[in-house]
Design a protein around this motif. Structure first.
Motif, PDB file in Angstrom:
ATOM      1  N   GLY A  79       0.830  -1.190   0.000  1.00  0.00           N
ATOM      2  CA  GLY A  79       0.000   0.000   0.000  1.00  0.00           C
ATOM      3  C   GLY A  79       0.867   1.242   0.000  1.00  0.00           C
ATOM      4  N   ARG A  80       0.279   2.355  -0.388  1.00  0.00           N
ATOM      5  CA  ARG A  80       1.019   3.621  -0.420  1.00  0.00           C
ATOM      6  C   ARG A  80       1.073   4.285   0.943  1.00  0.00           C
ATOM      7  N   THR A  81       0.125   3.926   1.812  1.00  0.00           N
ATOM      8  CA  THR A  81       0.102   4.476   3.165  1.00  0.00           C
ATOM      9  C   THR A  81      -0.143   3.344   4.159  1.00  0.00           C
ATOM     10  N   ALA A  82       0.113   3.634   5.434  1.00  0.00           N
ATOM     11  CA  ALA A  82      -0.150   2.658   6.490  1.00  0.00           C
ATOM     12  C   ALA A  82      -1.629   2.296   6.518  1.00  0.00           C
ATOM     13  N   LYS A  83      -2.480   3.290   6.355  1.00  0.00           N
ATOM     14  CA  LYS A  83      -3.921   3.050   6.393  1.00  0.00           C
ATOM     15  C   LYS A  83      -4.365   2.156   5.238  1.00  0.00           C
ATOM     16  N   GLU A  84      -3.864   2.432   4.034  1.00  0.00           N
ATOM     17  CA  GLU A  84      -4.234   1.607   2.876  1.00  0.00           C
ATOM     18  C   GLU A  84      -3.814   0.157   3.098  1.00  0.00           C
ATOM     19  N   LEU A  85      -2.635  -0.045   3.653  1.00  0.00           N
ATOM     20  CA  LEU A  85      -2.141  -1.395   3.905  1.00  0.00           C
ATOM     21  C   LEU A  85      -2.994  -2.093   4.969  1.00  0.00           C
ATOM     22  N   CYS A  86      -3.363  -1.378   6.036  1.00  0.00           N
ATOM     23  CA  CYS A  86      -4.218  -1.956   7.071  1.00  0.00           C
ATOM     24  C   CYS A  86      -5.584  -2.333   6.520  1.00  0.00           C
ATOM     25  N   GLU A  91      -9.440  -5.580   6.449  1.00  0.00           N
ATOM     26  CA  GLU A  91     -10.815  -5.420   5.991  1.00  0.00           C
ATOM     27  C   GLU A  91     -11.098  -6.170   4.691  1.00  0.00           C
ATOM     28  N   GLU A  92     -10.152  -6.143   3.766  1.00  0.00           N
ATOM     29  CA  GLU A  92     -10.396  -6.758   2.458  1.00  0.00           C
ATOM     30  C   GLU A  92     -10.030  -8.235   2.419  1.00  0.00           C
ATOM     31  N   THR A  93      -9.219  -8.703   3.338  1.00  0.00           N
ATOM     32  CA  THR A  93      -8.820 -10.111   3.385  1.00  0.00           C
ATOM     33  C   THR A  93      -9.644 -10.797   4.466  1.00  0.00           C
ATOM     34  N   GLN A  94     -10.470 -11.760   4.049  1.00  0.00           N
ATOM     35  CA  GLN A  94     -11.333 -12.452   5.010  1.00  0.00           C
ATOM     36  C   GLN A  94     -11.114 -13.954   4.927  1.00  0.00           C
ATOM     37  N   PRO A  95     -10.807 -14.607   6.033  1.00  0.00           N
ATOM     38  CA  PRO A  95     -10.507 -13.980   7.311  1.00  0.00           C
ATOM     39  C   PRO A  95      -9.136 -13.328   7.256  1.00  0.00           C
ATOM     40  N   GLY A 108       0.118  -2.042  12.915  1.00  0.00           N
ATOM     41  CA  GLY A 108      -0.267  -0.646  12.689  1.00  0.00           C
ATOM     42  C   GLY A 108       0.869   0.301  13.011  1.00  0.00           C
ATOM     43  N   ARG A 109       1.532   0.078  14.145  1.00  0.00           N
ATOM     44  CA  ARG A 109       2.678   0.933  14.523  1.00  0.00           C
ATOM     45  C   ARG A 109       3.800   0.822  13.498  1.00  0.00           C
ATOM     46  N   GLU A 110       4.098  -0.405  13.087  1.00  0.00           N
ATOM     47  CA  GLU A 110       5.189  -0.605  12.126  1.00  0.00           C
ATOM     48  C   GLU A 110       4.855  -0.008  10.769  1.00  0.00           C
ATOM     49  N   PHE A 111       3.605  -0.106  10.355  1.00  0.00           N
ATOM     50  CA  PHE A 111       3.221   0.471   9.068  1.00  0.00           C
ATOM     51  C   PHE A 111       3.347   1.991   9.099  1.00  0.00           C
ATOM     52  N   VAL A 112       3.000   2.629  10.216  1.00  0.00           N
ATOM     53  CA  VAL A 112       3.173   4.083  10.339  1.00  0.00           C
ATOM     54  C   VAL A 112       4.658   4.427  10.298  1.00  0.00           C
ATOM     55  N   ARG A 113       5.489   3.684  11.022  1.00  0.00           N
ATOM     56  CA  ARG A 113       6.939   3.932  11.004  1.00  0.00           C
ATOM     57  C   ARG A 113       7.491   3.785   9.580  1.00  0.00           C
ATOM     58  N   SER A 114       7.044   2.741   8.873  1.00  0.00           N
ATOM     59  CA  SER A 114       7.543   2.512   7.514  1.00  0.00           C
ATOM     60  C   SER A 114       7.059   3.604   6.571  1.00  0.00           C
ATOM     61  N   GLU A 115       5.836   4.098   6.764  1.00  0.00           N
ATOM     62  CA  GLU A 115       5.320   5.193   5.940  1.00  0.00           C
ATOM     63  C   GLU A 115       6.150   6.460   6.147  1.00  0.00           C
ATOM     64  N   ILE A 116       6.485   6.760   7.386  1.00  0.00           N
ATOM     65  CA  ILE A 116       7.322   7.930   7.682  1.00  0.00           C
ATOM     66  C   ILE A 116       8.680   7.776   7.009  1.00  0.00           C
TER      67      ILE A 116
END
Length: 127
Positions: A79-86, A91-95, A108-116
């Motif tokens: 994803g281009r952002t942490a939110k998009e990846l989350c 949400e899109e992968t079930q389960p 979530g924390r790691e995705f924000v760090r990686s986005e920064i």
């Protein structure tokens, strides 16, 4: 305690040393694809044994935490952002491939760090 970058980093460093239960849903290796401007997360399956260690479901061998291991991932999320990846993972992968709230919070924390890191050009090293 003053709110300085150093003091906040010290808090996080201390918390990074705590015990965590591993997720039987698997684990992720997070990295940046700077050429495409993406945060990527390779998902790997595992089984948690009676000692609480992650085990390769195909070989039955313990997966070492600090060594490079040659394994085949099940999926690569990006994803281009942490939110998009989350959104893609939770949400899109079930389960979803994550079965523990502590693991979801960590990702979530790691995705924000990686986005920064992606935005600033700094190196990203997964905690």
């Amino acid at each position: 305690m003053d709110l300085t970058v150093e003091n906040l980093a010290a808090i996080d460093d201390k918390l990074s040393q705590r015990h965590i239960d591993l997720d039987p849903g698997g684990y992720f290796i997070i990295y940046l694809n700077r050429e495409e401007g993406l945060i990527c997360a390779k998902h790997f399956t595992n089984v948690i044994d009676e000692r609480g260690l992650a085990v390769d479901p195909e070989t039955g061998k313990v997966i070492p935490a600090r060594e490079k291991v040659e394994r085949t991932h099940t999926t690569v999320f990006s994803g281009r952002t942490a939110k998009e990846l989350c959104v893609k993972i939770f949400e899109e992968t079930q389960p979803p491939p994550v079965t523990q709230l502590t693991h979801a919070a960590y990702l979530g924390r790691e995705f924000v760090r990686s986005e920064i890191s992606l935005v600033t050009g700094q190196d990203y090293v997964q905690d």
